[in-house]
Design a protein around this motif. Structure first.
Motif, PDB file in Angstrom:
ATOM      1  N   ALA A  62       0.834  -1.210   0.000  1.00 36.47           N
ATOM      2  CA  ALA A  62       0.000   0.000   0.000  1.00 36.47           C
ATOM      3  C   ALA A  62       0.867   1.259   0.000  1.00 36.47           C
ATOM      4  O   ALA A  62       0.600   2.215  -0.745  1.00 36.47           O
ATOM      5  CB  ALA A  62      -0.931   0.002   1.197  1.00 36.47           C
ATOM      6  N   ALA A  63       1.909   1.263   0.819  1.00 34.30           N
ATOM      7  CA  ALA A  63       2.796   2.427   0.878  1.00 34.30           C
ATOM      8  C   ALA A  63       3.537   2.612  -0.444  1.00 34.30           C
ATOM      9  O   ALA A  63       3.722   3.746  -0.909  1.00 34.30           O
ATOM     10  CB  ALA A  63       3.777   2.284   2.029  1.00 34.30           C
ATOM     11  N   ALA A  64       3.945   1.515  -1.063  1.00 33.64           N
ATOM     12  CA  ALA A  64       4.618   1.606  -2.357  1.00 33.64           C
ATOM     13  C   ALA A  64       3.673   2.190  -3.412  1.00 33.64           C
ATOM     14  O   ALA A  64       4.092   3.013  -4.237  1.00 33.64           O
ATOM     15  CB  ALA A  64       5.138   0.240  -2.793  1.00 33.64           C
ATOM     16  N   SER A  65       2.414   1.815  -3.365  1.00 33.11           N
ATOM     17  CA  SER A  65       1.433   2.378  -4.297  1.00 33.11           C
ATOM     18  C   SER A  65       1.264   3.874  -4.064  1.00 33.11           C
ATOM     19  O   SER A  65       1.171   4.663  -5.015  1.00 33.11           O
ATOM     20  CB  SER A  65       0.083   1.672  -4.141  1.00 33.11           C
ATOM     21  N   TYR A  66       1.219   4.273  -2.800  1.00 26.74           N
ATOM     22  CA  TYR A  66       1.114   5.693  -2.437  1.00 26.74           C
ATOM     23  C   TYR A  66       2.340   6.449  -2.961  1.00 26.74           C
ATOM     24  O   TYR A  66       2.206   7.527  -3.556  1.00 26.74           O
ATOM     25  CB  TYR A  66       0.983   5.804  -0.920  1.00 26.74           C
ATOM     26  N   LEU A  67       3.522   5.898  -2.779  1.00 26.15           N
ATOM     27  CA  LEU A  67       4.743   6.547  -3.253  1.00 26.15           C
ATOM     28  C   LEU A  67       4.756   6.662  -4.770  1.00 26.15           C
ATOM     29  O   LEU A  67       5.190   7.682  -5.326  1.00 26.15           O
ATOM     30  CB  LEU A  67       5.974   5.792  -2.763  1.00 26.15           C
ATOM     31  N   ARG A  68       4.266   5.633  -5.469  1.00 27.08           N
ATOM     32  CA  ARG A  68       4.190   5.706  -6.935  1.00 27.08           C
ATOM     33  C   ARG A  68       3.218   6.792  -7.369  1.00 27.08           C
ATOM     34  O   ARG A  68       3.472   7.522  -8.335  1.00 27.08           O
ATOM     35  CB  ARG A  68       3.794   4.359  -7.531  1.00 27.08           C
ATOM     36  N   ALA A  69       2.095   6.932  -6.662  1.00 27.03           N
ATOM     37  CA  ALA A  69       1.135   7.992  -6.983  1.00 27.03           C
ATOM     38  C   ALA A  69       1.775   9.366  -6.777  1.00 27.03           C
ATOM     39  O   ALA A  69       1.626  10.265  -7.608  1.00 27.03           O
ATOM     40  CB  ALA A  69      -0.121   7.851  -6.125  1.00 27.03           C
ATOM     41  N   ILE A  70       2.513   9.506  -5.674  1.00 27.33           N
ATOM     42  CA  ILE A  70       3.205  10.773  -5.418  1.00 27.33           C
ATOM     43  C   ILE A  70       4.198  11.057  -6.531  1.00 27.33           C
ATOM     44  O   ILE A  70       4.261  12.179  -7.054  1.00 27.33           O
ATOM     45  CB  ILE A  70       3.914  10.744  -4.048  1.00 27.33           C
ATOM     46  N   ALA A  71       4.991  10.063  -6.905  1.00 32.79           N
ATOM     47  CA  ALA A  71       5.997  10.245  -7.951  1.00 32.79           C
ATOM     48  C   ALA A  71       5.365  10.641  -9.283  1.00 32.79           C
ATOM     49  O   ALA A  71       5.940  11.425 -10.037  1.00 32.79           O
ATOM     50  CB  ALA A  71       6.824   8.971  -8.118  1.00 32.79           C
ATOM     51  N   ASN A  72       4.172  10.137  -9.565  1.00 29.93           N
ATOM     52  CA  ASN A  72       3.503  10.428 -10.836  1.00 29.93           C
ATOM     53  C   ASN A  72       2.872  11.807 -10.882  1.00 29.93           C
ATOM     54  O   ASN A  72       2.827  12.433 -11.940  1.00 29.93           O
ATOM     55  CB  ASN A  72       2.446   9.366 -11.141  1.00 29.93           C
ATOM     56  N   ASP A  73       2.360  12.297  -9.736  1.00 28.63           N
ATOM     57  CA  ASP A  73       1.704  13.607  -9.721  1.00 28.63           C
ATOM     58  C   ASP A  73       1.759  14.201  -8.312  1.00 28.63           C
ATOM     59  O   ASP A  73       0.754  14.215  -7.591  1.00 28.63           O
ATOM     60  CB  ASP A  73       0.261  13.473 -10.191  1.00 28.63           C
ATOM     61  N   PRO A  74       2.934  14.690  -7.899  1.00 27.99           N
ATOM     62  CA  PRO A  74       3.096  15.187  -6.532  1.00 27.99           C
ATOM     63  C   PRO A  74       2.064  16.242  -6.108  1.00 27.99           C
ATOM     64  O   PRO A  74       1.484  16.127  -5.018  1.00 27.99           O
ATOM     65  CB  PRO A  74       4.519  15.744  -6.504  1.00 27.99           C
ATOM     66  N   PRO A  75       1.768  17.257  -6.933  1.00 27.11           N
ATOM     67  CA  PRO A  75       0.814  18.269  -6.478  1.00 27.11           C
ATOM     68  C   PRO A  75      -0.599  17.711  -6.253  1.00 27.11           C
ATOM     69  O   PRO A  75      -1.277  18.076  -5.289  1.00 27.11           O
ATOM     70  CB  PRO A  75       0.809  19.315  -7.597  1.00 27.11           C
ATOM     71  N   ALA A  76      -1.049  16.827  -7.127  1.00 29.83           N
ATOM     72  CA  ALA A  76      -2.400  16.276  -6.990  1.00 29.83           C
ATOM     73  C   ALA A  76      -2.521  15.424  -5.735  1.00 29.83           C
ATOM     74  O   ALA A  76      -3.517  15.502  -5.018  1.00 29.83           O
ATOM     75  CB  ALA A  76      -2.767  15.459  -8.218  1.00 29.83           C
ATOM     76  N   VAL A  77      -1.507  14.618  -5.450  1.00 32.31           N
ATOM     77  CA  VAL A  77      -1.562  13.766  -4.262  1.00 32.31           C
ATOM     78  C   VAL A  77      -1.471  14.624  -3.003  1.00 32.31           C
ATOM     79  O   VAL A  77      -2.174  14.390  -2.025  1.00 32.31           O
ATOM     80  CB  VAL A  77      -0.457  12.681  -4.285  1.00 32.31           C
ATOM     81  N   ALA A  78      -0.637  15.664  -3.032  1.00 31.42           N
ATOM     82  CA  ALA A  78      -0.538  16.570  -1.876  1.00 31.42           C
ATOM     83  C   ALA A  78      -1.882  17.236  -1.618  1.00 31.42           C
ATOM     84  O   ALA A  78      -2.324  17.349  -0.469  1.00 31.42           O
ATOM     85  CB  ALA A  78       0.561  17.604  -2.100  1.00 31.42           C
ATOM     86  N   ALA A  79      -2.550  17.679  -2.681  1.00 32.42           N
ATOM     87  CA  ALA A  79      -3.851  18.326  -2.532  1.00 32.42           C
ATOM     88  C   ALA A  79      -4.883  17.352  -1.994  1.00 32.42           C
ATOM     89  O   ALA A  79      -5.674  17.686  -1.107  1.00 32.42           O
ATOM     90  CB  ALA A  79      -4.304  18.903  -3.873  1.00 32.42           C
ATOM     91  N   ALA A  80      -4.890  16.125  -2.506  1.00 34.09           N
ATOM     92  CA  ALA A  80      -5.840  15.130  -2.027  1.00 34.09           C
ATOM     93  C   ALA A  80      -5.576  14.784  -0.560  1.00 34.09           C
ATOM     94  O   ALA A  80      -6.519  14.654   0.217  1.00 34.09           O
ATOM     95  CB  ALA A  80      -5.756  13.858  -2.879  1.00 34.09           C
ATOM     96  N   TYR A  81      -4.314  14.659  -0.178  1.00 32.72           N
ATOM     97  CA  TYR A  81      -3.985  14.353   1.215  1.00 32.72           C
ATOM     98  C   TYR A  81      -4.399  15.510   2.121  1.00 32.72           C
ATOM     99  O   TYR A  81      -4.995  15.291   3.177  1.00 32.72           O
ATOM    100  CB  TYR A  81      -2.478  14.059   1.377  1.00 32.72           C
ATOM    101  N   ALA A  82      -4.131  16.741   1.704  1.00 35.44           N
ATOM    102  CA  ALA A  82      -4.490  17.904   2.511  1.00 35.44           C
ATOM    103  C   ALA A  82      -6.007  17.986   2.685  1.00 35.44           C
ATOM    104  O   ALA A  82      -6.504  18.289   3.769  1.00 35.44           O
ATOM    105  CB  ALA A  82      -3.952  19.181   1.872  1.00 35.44           C
ATOM    106  N   LYS A  83      -6.736  17.700   1.614  1.00 39.60           N
ATOM    107  CA  LYS A  83      -8.208  17.730   1.677  1.00 39.60           C
ATOM    108  C   LYS A  83      -8.733  16.663   2.623  1.00 39.60           C
ATOM    109  O   LYS A  83      -9.634  16.903   3.419  1.00 39.60           O
ATOM    110  CB  LYS A  83      -8.781  17.530   0.269  1.00 39.60           C
ATOM    111  N   ALA A  84      -8.139  15.469   2.571  1.00 40.68           N
ATOM    112  CA  ALA A  84      -8.574  14.361   3.440  1.00 40.68           C
ATOM    113  C   ALA A  84      -8.279  14.647   4.901  1.00 40.68           C
ATOM    114  O   ALA A  84      -9.076  14.307   5.777  1.00 40.68           O
ATOM    115  CB  ALA A  84      -7.899  13.067   3.011  1.00 40.68           C
ATOM    116  N   THR A  85      -7.165  15.282   5.205  1.00 41.82           N
ATOM    117  CA  THR A  85      -6.816  15.539   6.601  1.00 41.82           C
ATOM    118  C   THR A  85      -7.600  16.734   7.154  1.00 41.82           C
ATOM    119  O   THR A  85      -7.777  16.840   8.364  1.00 41.82           O
ATOM    120  CB  THR A  85      -5.303  15.807   6.782  1.00 41.82           C
ATOM    121  N   ALA A  86      -8.077  17.603   6.262  1.00 44.13           N
ATOM    122  CA  ALA A  86      -8.865  18.763   6.697  1.00 44.13           C
ATOM    123  C   ALA A  86     -10.312  18.369   7.015  1.00 44.13           C
ATOM    124  O   ALA A  86     -10.992  19.060   7.754  1.00 44.13           O
ATOM    125  CB  ALA A  86      -8.851  19.841   5.632  1.00 44.13           C
ATOM    126  N   ALA A  87     -10.763  17.275   6.453  1.00 39.85           N
ATOM    127  CA  ALA A  87     -12.163  16.866   6.619  1.00 39.85           C
ATOM    128  C   ALA A  87     -12.433  16.292   7.991  1.00 39.85           C
ATOM    129  O   ALA A  87     -11.680  15.886   8.745  1.00 39.85           O
ATOM    130  CB  ALA A  87     -12.521  15.835   5.572  1.00 39.85           C
TER     131      ALA A  87
END
Length: 87
Positions: A62-87
């Motif tokens: 699961a963590a490797a998949s998360y890291l691959r997602a980050i590597a593919n689109d860092p800004p989008a994953v950062a935005a999604a993570y920030a949105k999830a933690t703000a909720a």
């Protein structure tokens, strides 16, 4: 003739690291962040990130998949993570 340390052949592990850095390091470099900032931005414990980057441990699937997602689109994953933690 003396052999300087930099003239010695690289170990297989060192050579592998030079060819293909660990996934965590590749993701962090793609994001353009230092370890502390990357850990905070993506919610990864700093010690865990360091262990992954230095090869002391490896991310699970699961963590490797998360890291691959980050590597593919860092800004989008950062935005999604920030949105999830703000909720």
């Amino acid at each position: 003739m003396t052999t300087e340390p930099e003239d010695l052949p690289l170990s297989p592990a060192t050579l592998a690291d030079l060819r293909h850095p660990p996934l965590a390091r590749r993701a962090r470099l793609r994001a353009g962040l230092g370890q502390q900032a990357f850990a905070e931005t993506y919610g990864i414990p700093l010690g865990t990130l360091r262990d992954w980057e230095q090869g002391r441990s490896a991310p699970d699937t699961a963590a490797a998949s998360y890291l691959r997602a980050i590597a593919n689109d860092p800004p989008a994953v950062a935005a999604a993570y920030a949105k999830a933690t703000a909720a």
